[in-house]
Every structure is written in structure tokens, then in C-alpha cells.
Design an enzyme around this catalytic site. Structure first.
Site, PDB file in Angstrom:
ATOM      1  N   LYS A 281       0.840  -1.196   0.000  1.00  0.00           N
ATOM      2  CA  LYS A 281       0.000   0.000   0.000  1.00  0.00           C
ATOM      3  C   LYS A 281       0.876   1.247   0.000  1.00  0.00           C
ATOM      4  O   LYS A 281       1.946   1.242   0.618  1.00  0.00           O
ATOM      5  CB  LYS A 281      -0.859   0.041   1.271  1.00  0.00           C
ATOM      6  CG  LYS A 281      -2.021  -0.925   1.289  1.00  0.00           C
ATOM      7  CD  LYS A 281      -2.793  -0.761   2.594  1.00  0.00           C
ATOM      8  CE  LYS A 281      -3.908  -1.789   2.708  1.00  0.00           C
ATOM      9  NZ  LYS A 281      -5.000  -1.569   1.759  1.00  0.00           N
ATOM     10  N   ARG A 355     -10.566 -11.396   1.842  1.00  0.00           N
ATOM     11  CA  ARG A 355     -11.476 -12.405   1.296  1.00  0.00           C
ATOM     12  C   ARG A 355     -10.804 -13.771   1.219  1.00  0.00           C
ATOM     13  O   ARG A 355     -11.462 -14.802   1.321  1.00  0.00           O
ATOM     14  CB  ARG A 355     -11.989 -11.951  -0.081  1.00  0.00           C
ATOM     15  CG  ARG A 355     -10.936 -11.820  -1.125  1.00  0.00           C
ATOM     16  CD  ARG A 355     -11.391 -11.013  -2.344  1.00  0.00           C
ATOM     17  NE  ARG A 355     -11.384  -9.564  -2.070  1.00  0.00           N
ATOM     18  CZ  ARG A 355     -11.729  -8.650  -2.947  1.00  0.00           C
ATOM     19  NH1 ARG A 355     -12.167  -8.987  -4.146  1.00  0.00           N
ATOM     20  NH2 ARG A 355     -11.681  -7.365  -2.630  1.00  0.00           N
TER      21      ARG A 355
HETATM   22  N1  BES Z   1      -7.985  -3.637   4.509  1.00  0.00           N
HETATM   23  C1  BES Z   1      -8.311  -3.229   3.200  1.00  0.00           C
HETATM   24  C2  BES Z   1      -9.642  -2.511   3.101  1.00  0.00           C
HETATM   25  C3  BES Z   1      -9.767  -1.202   3.842  1.00  0.00           C
HETATM   26  C4  BES Z   1      -9.551  -0.006   3.199  1.00  0.00           C
HETATM   27  C5  BES Z   1     -10.176  -1.188   5.164  1.00  0.00           C
HETATM   28  C6  BES Z   1      -9.702   1.192   3.880  1.00  0.00           C
HETATM   29  C7  BES Z   1     -10.323  -0.004   5.840  1.00  0.00           C
HETATM   30  C8  BES Z   1     -10.100   1.181   5.207  1.00  0.00           C
HETATM   31  C9  BES Z   1      -8.363  -4.431   2.247  1.00  0.00           C
HETATM   32  O1  BES Z   1      -7.607  -5.524   2.593  1.00  0.00           O
HETATM   33  C10 BES Z   1      -7.852  -3.953   0.940  1.00  0.00           C
HETATM   34  O2  BES Z   1      -6.722  -3.576   0.903  1.00  0.00           O
HETATM   35  N2  BES Z   1      -8.715  -3.985  -0.086  1.00  0.00           N
HETATM   36  C11 BES Z   1      -8.358  -3.543  -1.386  1.00  0.00           C
HETATM   37  C12 BES Z   1      -8.927  -4.510  -2.376  1.00  0.00           C
HETATM   38  C13 BES Z   1      -8.443  -4.321  -3.795  1.00  0.00           C
HETATM   39  C14 BES Z   1      -6.950  -4.593  -3.891  1.00  0.00           C
HETATM   40  C15 BES Z   1      -9.214  -5.221  -4.700  1.00  0.00           C
HETATM   41  C16 BES Z   1      -8.963  -2.162  -1.587  1.00  0.00           C
HETATM   42  O3  BES Z   1     -10.050  -1.903  -1.083  1.00  0.00           O
HETATM   43  O4  BES Z   1      -8.317  -1.331  -2.205  1.00  0.00           O
HETATM   44 ZN    ZN Z   2      -5.621  -5.472   1.938  1.00  0.00          ZN
END
Ligand code: BES
Ligand code: ZN
Ligand code: MG
Length: 501
Positions: A281, A355
Site C-alpha cells: 500500500k 477475502r
Molecule cells: N484492509 C483493506 C480494506 C480497507 C480499506 C479497510 C480502507 C479499511 C479502510 C483491504 O484488505 C484492501 O486492501 N482492499 C483492497 C482490495 C483491492 C486490492 C481489490 C482495496 O479496497 O483497495
Molecule cells: Zn488489503
């Protein structure tokens, strides 16, 4: 904060602050407010007459009493239109009382059962909401404040709160509600502590320890380590965990009251830190990722409260605690991993890890043959885009179950909104080389495709999914009962749901 009921006359209880109330449109205060008004030579009536106080919701008058009554100060809290009054308004009033008391450094506060009179609320519900509002608003996360802050700027605390109610039946029901509210608020605050604790001190081991700590009557725990996970073929969750030095753990809490007729499984996402993995990230998105176990925190909070609530449902709480880190051993984009039930998953983004871990957690939950599964997960940033920071996304395979969740959420003031589990979007998660892939279409319905990904793992079991990426954490403090940091979202709603099921 000690909270209790008293049948004493409100004017005769010594305290630092006495809080009474006024609905808007009332120009002659009655009840407790009327009694206070009289004792203060009509001061409240006068201010109403001069249009200085209309009783708008959250509006507040505060004055010294100069020894005319036992309270040092009196506050009149506006309750707004009595037709719009509900338990959630009482929760907010509880928050305002804490703010007010903190402002004047009051240690002993006396108040009444707001809304149980002309507000028409059930005294039990009114008292429960008041207790929740007070205890949730008083919460602060101080574990990491240094000695300096602790000594010099120790925050003010309300030490005792007395609710005066002269009617015997109201006082008895109110006392019950008060106790229930405190139990639920403390469980929520426990979940908040887990979310707020930095990942360095809240990894899989510590999260499992936190679940061990709350075991009450009728609750048991089973913890499975990496070896056991291998035996059970939880290869999807194991893949996510592989990049981290901190090995994964499965936590299975069970609450089995005698004579329970229903069995419900609650599954929480438990990524103790989400760096994104190799799809790392950007810095700004990573700063808050200690919160990625908020689903599991809600499960633990719920189990802390369960034995004290007398809920007559068998409840299983399940989470697979992992840390999502990049390393030479991390799972990669392009890898194919296999879930417990044999489903193959093509990994196209290691940051869509929630997921992948939930796939195994849901398989495990399903194997317990529950009547329904509810999962809570900080699953997608897309859900925050769609519904904002205050509302959880809700999807599921059973109208009855989602409706019950919506009802429960309305009553506890934890907002949810249903999104469609639109079957044609299954195309978004079709893989060319495996059964399913872990990312959807770029920039489209990311919350829905994540839920569609989860759906087959619940199989025929009734299932609902709550995407709590938004409301699990707040930096804005838009409501007094939700201070900065982890919110404990879901604890009270789940308890309410179990009452309805
Ligand atoms: N933990 C994140 C989701 C999240 C984002 C929680 C902001 C709380 C606040 C999750 O694991 C994630 O990173 N999801 C990605 C999915 C994508 C790569 C398909 C996302 O939401 O960007
Ligand atoms: Zn994630
Ligand atoms: Mg948030």
C-alpha cells in the site's frame, strides 16, 4: 464510572451537576425539570419566555444553584421534537452529559430517565441507551500516553452517575436497562482497545490472548496453530500469513447456553496488520491498517458480553488471525491457492487478502452446521467510497436475515445499508486459470464483487456479510459516543441480532 438508580427526590441528592431536560415547544416545564425550575424561582421558564432556550436537540443551559438545591449546578438539556425522540437520541444525550460534566469537572452527576416520560420510550430501553451513551462517550485510549501526560493532563473522569426515578416500576426496569447498557458499552470499549492497540502489540498471538481473557460462564475457546491449519487444509489463509514473521492462529470461541434452539456463527476478519503484502500500500493508505482486525475485535467484544446478557442462542465466534506482510516468503500476485473446501483462488492482488482468509474462515464456520453465518470485515476501500465512513455495507443470501440485521442496526444506532449481491457481477471475479480470482473489475463495484467472492464459501447456509471498512474507525468524532479511533462497530448490533433470531 459507577452508575446507579435512586428513588430519592431529585432536589435532595447532593452532586456537582444535575442534568434535567426539555422537549422543544414546551413552555411550562413539568416533572423533574418543573421541580428544578420552581426551586430556582422560575429561572428556566423565564429563559424560555425570553426565547433564550427552545429545547432544540443538544441545546443546553447551565447555571449555578447558589445553594437553593443540593446540586451545585443545573443543566437543562434540549431534547428536540418529542415525535422524533428515540433510543439513539438518548445515546447522544448521554454523550452530551459526559461532555458537559467534563467541561465543569463534575465528579458526581445526577440525572433522570430522558425520554421515559412524555418521550414515550420504554424505561428499560431509555436507561440502556443512556448508559451506552455515557460509557461509550467517556472512552479514551490512553494506553500509550507517557508519564508526562498521565501526571499533568490526566483527563477528567465522571466518577459516579445517579439516575433519579421516583416511580418504582420505571426504576426497576430502568435498573435492568442500565446494567445491560453498561455491559454492552464495556464490551464495545474492549473491542475498541483491541483495534486501537498498535499491530506490534496486537498480532495473531495477542489477539488470541485477548479472546482468552474474556471467557465467561458458558464460553469456551479453541485455538489452532499453523500445524493444525495445515492439517485442515486452510491453505488460502496460510498463504496470506506466509509473508509475516508472526505465524497465523485460528480462534474459535463457543457460547453454549443450556436449551439453545438456534446455532449462529459469527466470523470476523482478523488481519492484524495489512501492509498490502507485495502489492504494498502507499504510505497514506497504510497508516491506519492496524484496524484490519476490527471484525474479529467485534467478535471478541460480543463474546465478552454474551454470558452476562442471558442470550439463549448457541453462538460460535471464528476468526483466522494473520498479518499481511511482504517478504521473500510472501504469497505473490499470480499464485493460485486452495481454500479448505478445495476451491482454487487466483491471487491477482495480495492486498485483497481479507477475502482469501475469510474463504477458509467461512468454510470452517459452515462445517459447524450453524443455522446462519454473519461475517464482519474491514474488506474494501470501495465500501468507504460508496457509503462513507459511517455506514457499513450489508449483503447476504437471505432476505429474512438481512432484514433482521437492518432492524437490529436501527435499534442500536450502528448504520448499515444493503447493497445488491448482483449475480451478473460474478463475471468480475472469473479466473481464466482457477475457480475464482481475488480481485474484481477495476474501479467497479468492488464491495459487491468482494461479497460475491465470499458467497460460495457459505454454501447453502444462511449468510450475511457486513463490510465495516468505514465505520470500524473514526478520526472525525462526529458523534460524542464515538471518540477518536476504533469504534467497536458491530458488538451491540450483533447482541441485538442474537436476541431477535
Ligand atoms: N484492509 C483493506 C480494506 C480497507 C480499506 C479497510 C480502507 C479499511 C479502510 C483491504 O484488505 C484492501 O486492501 N482492499 C483492497 C482490495 C483491492 C486490492 C481489490 C482495496 O479496497 O483497495
Ligand atoms: Zn488489503
Ligand atoms: Mg472509518
Amino acid at each position: 464510572m459507577k452508575t446507579e438508580f435512586s428513588r430519592q427526590d431529585i432536589l435532595s441528592v447532593p452532586c456537582d451537576l444535575l442534568v434535567v431536560n426539555l422537549f422543544s415547544g414546551v413552555d411550562k416545564p413539568g416533572g423533574a425539570t418543573g421541580a428544578v425550575d420552581k426551586a430556582l424561582d422560575g429561572a428556566i421558564t423565564q429563559l424560555i419566555k425570553q426565547d433564550k432556550f427552545e429545547g432544540k436537540f443538544g441545546q443546553c443551559l447551565i447555571f449555578p444553584t447558589f445553594g437553593k438545591i443540593k446540586a451545585k449546578r443545573v443543566a437543562v438539556m434540549g431534547l428536540g421534537d418529542k415525535r422524533n425522540f428515540n433510543p439513539d437520541a438518548v445515546r447522544k444525550i448521554g454523550g452530551h452529559i459526559v461532555k458537559l460534566a467534563t467541561g465543569v469537572k463534575a465528579e458526581k452527576v445526577v440525572t433522570i430517565l430522558h425520554g421515559a416520560g412524555i418521550g414515550g420510550l420504554d424505561p428499560r430501553a431509555a436507561a440502556q441507551a443512556l448508559a451506552e451513551g455515557l460509557a461509550l462517550s467517556a472512552y479514551r485510549f490512553h494506553a500509550y500516553h507517557g508519564a508526562l501526560r498521565k501526571k499533568d493532563k490526566a483527563p477528567h473522569e465522571v466518577k459516579s452517575l445517579v439516575v433519579c426515578e421516583t416511580d418504582g416500576r420505571n426504576a426497576r426496569l430502568g435498573q435492568e436497562g442500565l446494567e445491560r447498557g453498561i455491559i454492552l458499552a464495556e464490551a464495545t470499549n474492549y473491542a475498541r482497545d483491541l483495534v486501537n492497540t498498535p499491530s506490534a502489540h496486537m498480532g495473531p498471538v495477542e489477539l488470541a490472548e485477548a479472546a482468552k481473557k474474556i471467557l465467561g460462564k458458558g464460553v469456551s475457546i479453541k485455538i489452532m496453530d499453523q500445524k493444525e491449519m495445515e492439517k485442515r487444509h486452510m491453505d488460502a489463509a496460510l498463504a496470506v500469513a506466509r509473508g509475516s514473521q508472526n505465524p497465523p492462529l485460528v480462534v474459535h470461541l463457543a457460547y453454549k447456553p443450556k436449551g439453545a434452539k438456534k446455532k449462529i456463527a459469527i466470523v470476523g476478519k482478523a488481519v492484524t496488520f495489512d501492509s498490502g503484502g507485495l502489492n504494498i500500500k502507499p504510505g497514506d493508505s497504510m497508516t491506519t491498517m492496524k484496524i484490519d482486525m476490527a471484525g474479529a475485535a467485534a467478535v471478541v467484544g460480543l463474546f465478552k458480553a454474551l454470558p452476562e446478557l442471558g442470550i439463549n442462542v448457541e453462538v460460535h465466534g471464528i476468526f483466522i488471525a494473520v498479518e499481511n506482510m511482504p517478504s521473500g516468503n510472501a504469497y505473490r500476485p499470480g499464485d493460485v491457492v486452495k481454500a479448505m473446501d478445495g476451491t482454487t483462488i487466483e491471487i491477482l492482488n495480495t492486498d485483497a487478502e481479507g477475502r482469501v482468509t475469510l474463504a477458509d474462515a467461512l468454510c470452517y464456520a459452515k462445517s459447524l452446521k450453524p443455522d446462519a453465518i454473519v461475517d464482519l470485515a474491514t474488506l474494501t476501500g470501495a465500501c468507504v467510497v460508496a457509503l462513507g465512513e459511517d455506514i457499513a455495507g450489508l449483503m447476504g443470501n437471505s432476505r429474512k436475515l438481512t432484514e433482521k440485521i437492518i432492524e437490529a442496526s436501527r435499534e442500536t444506532g450502528e448504520p448499515v445499508w444493503e447493497l445488491p449481491l448482483f449475480e451478473p457481477y460474478n463475471d468480475h471475479i472469473k479466473s481464466k486459470i482457477a475457480d475464482i480470482k481475488n480481485v474484481g473489475a477495476r474501479g467497479q463495484a468492488g464491495t459487491i464483487s468482494a461479497a460475491l467472492f465470499l458467497k460460495p464459501f457459505a454454501g447453502d447456509t444462511l449468510w450475511a456479510h457486513l463490510d465495516i471498512a468505514g465505520p470500524s474507525y473514526t478520526e472525525k468524532e462526529t458523534r460524542p459516543d464515538q471518540p477518536y479511533g476504533g469504534s467497536g462497530f458491530g458488538v451491540r448490533m450483533l447482541a441485538k441480532l442474537l436476541q431477535k433470531i
